[in-house]
Design a protein around this motif. Structure first.
Motif, mmCIF file in Angstrom:
data_model
loop_
_atom_site.group_PDB
_atom_site.id
_atom_site.type_symbol
_atom_site.label_atom_id
_atom_site.label_comp_id
_atom_site.label_asym_id
_atom_site.label_seq_id
_atom_site.Cartn_x
_atom_site.Cartn_y
_atom_site.Cartn_z
ATOM 1 N N UNK A 99 0.845 -1.200 0.000
ATOM 2 C CA UNK A 99 0.000 0.000 0.000
ATOM 3 C C UNK A 99 0.882 1.252 0.000
ATOM 4 N N UNK A 100 1.919 1.237 0.829
ATOM 5 C CA UNK A 100 2.844 2.368 0.890
ATOM 6 C C UNK A 100 3.619 2.511 -0.417
ATOM 7 N N UNK A 101 4.020 1.400 -1.010
ATOM 8 C CA UNK A 101 4.711 1.442 -2.301
ATOM 9 C C UNK A 101 3.820 2.071 -3.368
ATOM 10 N N UNK A 102 2.555 1.652 -3.415
ATOM 11 C CA UNK A 102 1.614 2.236 -4.367
ATOM 12 C C UNK A 102 1.425 3.717 -4.134
ATOM 13 N N UNK A 103 1.320 4.124 -2.874
ATOM 14 C CA UNK A 103 1.186 5.536 -2.514
ATOM 15 C C UNK A 103 2.426 6.310 -2.987
ATOM 16 N N UNK A 104 3.606 5.748 -2.743
ATOM 17 C CA UNK A 104 4.861 6.412 -3.121
ATOM 18 C C UNK A 104 4.983 6.543 -4.633
ATOM 19 N N UNK A 105 4.628 5.503 -5.354
ATOM 20 C CA UNK A 105 4.666 5.562 -6.818
ATOM 21 C C UNK A 105 3.694 6.619 -7.326
ATOM 22 N N UNK A 106 2.519 6.683 -6.711
ATOM 23 C CA UNK A 106 1.541 7.707 -7.103
ATOM 24 C C UNK A 106 2.093 9.108 -6.919
ATOM 25 N N UNK A 107 2.823 9.340 -5.837
ATOM 26 C CA UNK A 107 3.411 10.660 -5.617
ATOM 27 C C UNK A 107 4.560 10.925 -6.589
ATOM 28 N N UNK A 108 5.264 9.886 -6.991
ATOM 29 C CA UNK A 108 6.384 10.069 -7.914
ATOM 30 C C UNK A 108 5.906 10.352 -9.336
ATOM 31 N N UNK A 109 4.729 9.856 -9.681
ATOM 32 C CA UNK A 109 4.171 10.048 -11.023
ATOM 33 C C UNK A 109 2.898 10.895 -10.857
ATOM 34 N N UNK A 110 3.047 12.190 -11.051
ATOM 35 C CA UNK A 110 1.985 13.147 -10.741
ATOM 36 C C UNK A 110 0.626 12.793 -11.361
ATOM 37 N N UNK A 111 0.552 12.382 -12.638
ATOM 38 C CA UNK A 111 -0.775 12.031 -13.172
ATOM 39 C C UNK A 111 -1.458 10.909 -12.384
ATOM 40 N N UNK A 112 -0.671 9.963 -11.877
ATOM 41 C CA UNK A 112 -1.249 8.894 -11.070
ATOM 42 C C UNK A 112 -1.841 9.445 -9.767
ATOM 43 N N UNK A 113 -1.142 10.406 -9.165
ATOM 44 C CA UNK A 113 -1.651 11.003 -7.929
ATOM 45 C C UNK A 113 -2.925 11.794 -8.206
ATOM 46 N N UNK A 114 -2.986 12.501 -9.319
ATOM 47 C CA UNK A 114 -4.192 13.249 -9.671
ATOM 48 C C UNK A 114 -5.370 12.303 -9.900
ATOM 49 N N UNK A 115 -5.118 11.187 -10.570
ATOM 50 C CA UNK A 115 -6.165 10.176 -10.781
ATOM 51 C C UNK A 115 -6.612 9.620 -9.432
ATOM 52 N N UNK A 116 -5.660 9.350 -8.551
ATOM 53 C CA UNK A 116 -5.972 8.808 -7.238
ATOM 54 C C UNK A 116 -6.842 9.778 -6.434
ATOM 55 N N UNK A 117 -6.506 11.046 -6.461
ATOM 56 C CA UNK A 117 -7.283 12.059 -5.748
ATOM 57 C C UNK A 117 -8.695 12.144 -6.317
ATOM 58 N N UNK A 118 -8.812 12.126 -7.642
ATOM 59 C CA UNK A 118 -10.138 12.171 -8.270
ATOM 60 C C UNK A 118 -10.965 10.953 -7.866
ATOM 61 N N UNK A 119 -10.341 9.792 -7.856
ATOM 62 C CA UNK A 119 -11.055 8.576 -7.466
ATOM 63 C C UNK A 119 -11.527 8.644 -6.016
ATOM 64 N N UNK A 120 -10.674 9.143 -5.123
ATOM 65 C CA UNK A 120 -11.060 9.254 -3.718
ATOM 66 C C UNK A 120 -12.258 10.190 -3.552
ATOM 67 N N UNK A 121 -12.256 11.253 -4.333
ATOM 68 C CA UNK A 121 -13.332 12.249 -4.218
ATOM 69 C C UNK A 121 -14.635 11.796 -4.867
ATOM 70 N N UNK A 122 -14.567 10.868 -5.829
ATOM 71 C CA UNK A 122 -15.774 10.522 -6.583
ATOM 72 C C UNK A 122 -16.260 9.088 -6.415
ATOM 73 N N UNK A 123 -15.402 8.169 -5.972
ATOM 74 C CA UNK A 123 -15.848 6.776 -5.869
ATOM 75 C C UNK A 123 -16.719 6.584 -4.625
ATOM 76 N N UNK A 124 -17.617 5.628 -4.686
ATOM 77 C CA UNK A 124 -18.549 5.429 -3.579
ATOM 78 C C UNK A 124 -17.880 4.883 -2.319
ATOM 79 N N UNK A 125 -16.691 4.334 -2.439
ATOM 80 C CA UNK A 125 -15.935 3.865 -1.266
ATOM 81 C C UNK A 125 -14.799 4.807 -0.902
ATOM 82 N N UNK A 126 -14.602 5.882 -1.663
ATOM 83 C CA UNK A 126 -13.517 6.816 -1.386
ATOM 84 C C UNK A 126 -12.150 6.206 -1.582
ATOM 85 N N UNK A 127 -12.045 5.252 -2.503
ATOM 86 C CA UNK A 127 -10.780 4.550 -2.737
ATOM 87 C C UNK A 127 -9.882 5.331 -3.684
#
Length: 145
Positions: A99-127
């Motif tokens: 989980x931490x590795x995925x989080x770190x990779x997301x921060x290293x690749x900005x588009x992935x972090x932006x996608x992750x933030x959008x998913x957290x804000x819009x998905x029904x589970x906040x994932x």
């Protein structure tokens, strides 16, 4: 066998989780910064030249250990949320590491972090992206009781 709560029939598990995750992230960022600041004098202040690397290593260790021990970082615990795996169980050390590795990779690749933030804000589970890949989700701790 346990499963993650259904966001339609049990919305109390996911209510305000995205906002709580953001607040937890702020708390964790401050905690990691303070830990790094405490380490710097022990390196004869040389760590100041490698602050980003020090922050990344300390942050990775902090997140992995706190997720493995309590299924949530100190910030998450303060916000009364925790990360659960796809079966609804607490994360073990291996899952916390991934989980931490995925989080770190997301921060290293900005588009992935932006996608992750959008998913957290819009998905029904906040994932976030890592949660979706691993099948994990952040849940309100009080809703479990």
């Amino acid at each position: 066998m346990m499963h993650l709560a259904d966001p339609i029939t049990q919305p109390q598990f996911y209510r305000d989780v995205a906002g709580k995750r953001f607040m937890a992230w702020i708390v964790d960022t401050v905690i990691i910064g303070l830990i790094c600041a405490l380490i710097v004098p022990f390196t004869a202040f040389l760590a100041l030249f490698f602050w980003v690397g020090l922050y990344a290593v300390v942050g990775f260790m902090y997140r992995t250990i706190t997720l493995a021990i309590g299924s949530g970082t100190w910030g998450m615990r303060l916000m009364a949320i925790e990360i659960r795996d796809s079966s609804g169980a607490r994360l073990d050390l291996g899952q916390a590491f991934l989980h931490t590795l995925g989080y770190t990779i997301s921060w290293a690749v900005v588009p992935l972090q932006l996608i992750s933030i959008m998913l957290m804000a819009t998905s029904n589970r906040g994932q976030g992206l890592t949660d979706i890949v691993m099948g994990s989700a952040a849940l309100n701790r009080r809703a479990r009781a």
